[in-house]
Design an enzyme around this catalytic site. Structure first.
Site, short mmCIF file in Angstrom:
data_model
loop_
_atom_site.label_atom_id
_atom_site.label_comp_id
_atom_site.label_asym_id
_atom_site.label_seq_id
_atom_site.Cartn_x
_atom_site.Cartn_y
_atom_site.Cartn_z
N LEU A 60 0.80 -1.33 0.11
CA LEU A 60 0.13 -0.12 -0.05
C LEU A 60 0.96 1.35 -0.01
CD1 LEU A 60 -3.01 -0.82 2.44
CD2 LEU A 60 -2.93 -0.76 0.03
N CYS A 83 4.77 -8.44 -3.03
CA CYS A 83 4.06 -9.58 -2.99
C CYS A 83 2.94 -9.63 -2.06
CB CYS A 83 5.16 -10.85 -2.94
SG CYS A 83 4.23 -12.34 -2.99
N VAL A 84 1.86 -9.85 -2.63
CA VAL A 84 0.84 -9.81 -1.86
C VAL A 84 0.28 -11.59 -1.96
CG1 VAL A 84 -1.39 -9.07 -1.07
CG2 VAL A 84 -0.15 -7.67 -2.06
N GLU A 88 -6.81 -15.12 5.00
CA GLU A 88 -7.97 -15.62 5.57
C GLU A 88 -9.09 -14.54 5.31
OE1 GLU A 88 -7.43 -17.28 9.18
OE2 GLU A 88 -6.18 -19.09 8.49
N HIS A 91 -8.54 -8.50 3.49
CA HIS A 91 -7.31 -7.45 3.60
C HIS A 91 -6.68 -7.72 2.18
CE1 HIS A 91 -4.36 -4.69 4.80
NE2 HIS A 91 -3.47 -5.81 4.76
#
Length: 183
Positions: A60, A83-84, A88, A91
């Site tokens: 972000l 890297c994203v 769970e 977000h």
């Protein structure tokens, strides 16, 4: 894209003069980030360009750092790396969408940015995309930024000073007012 699929990669371009690139990386997953940095640096150097590297806390913050650098320094282009990995919670969607949207908005303002922020389901997917000998998404992001720089130079784009420009008459009036003594 699956790792077994063929895809087209543009041939390396040429720059009319050297370019200075800022690599902005969110190293949340250090091993992935390091591989992407390696790929980006190699591609930038292959084009005869130079680079600086800064790290930010997360994906972000990447667009914000690029925006700050654009206002306060003299880079020709930017490479966004990170890297994203899906977790769970929702977000994941927020980080993916907002980091991508921020980079897109900066690009639409005329910044030359290669977006190498991976958005994946798991670490295996991230590894396959980050490896220099694999999909080399860091190198691909650097190539994208450099192709955009070459294109903007071809079209004679001036990125600095875009927007309101005072007329010569306004500049002369302002200069005369500055030279007029006050009481």
């Amino acid at each position: 894209m699956a790792s077994n699929e063929e895809h087209y990669t543009m041939p390396r371009g040429e720059l009319d003069k050297p370019a200075k690139i800022l690599i902005v990386v969110a190293p949340y997953y250090r091993q992935i980030a390091d591989q992407m940095i390696e790929g980006a640096q190699a591609e930038i150097e292959a084009w005869g360009a130079t680079h600086d590297l800064v790290e930010v806390p997360g994906a972000l913050e990447v667009p914000t750092a690029i925006g700050i650098a654009e206002r306060m320094s003299n880079f020709d282009g930017y490479v966004a790396l990170g890297c994203v990995i899906r977790g769970e919670t929702t977000h994941y969607e927020t980080v993916c969408n907002d980091s991508s949207r921020g980079i897109t908005l900066l690009g639409l303002q005329g910044l030359c940015i290669g977006n190498g922020i991976l958005t994946v389901e798991n670490m295996d997917q991230a590894q396959a995309r980050a490896e220099v000998a694999g999909q080399n998404k860091g190198g691909g992001a650097a190539a994208a930024a450099l192709h955009l720089i070459a294109l903007s130079r071809k079209w004679g784009a001036s990125r600095k000073g875009v927007g309101f420009q005072p007329s010569r008459d306004e500049l002369q009036i302002a200069s005369a007012a500055k030279d007029t003594p006050t009481a």
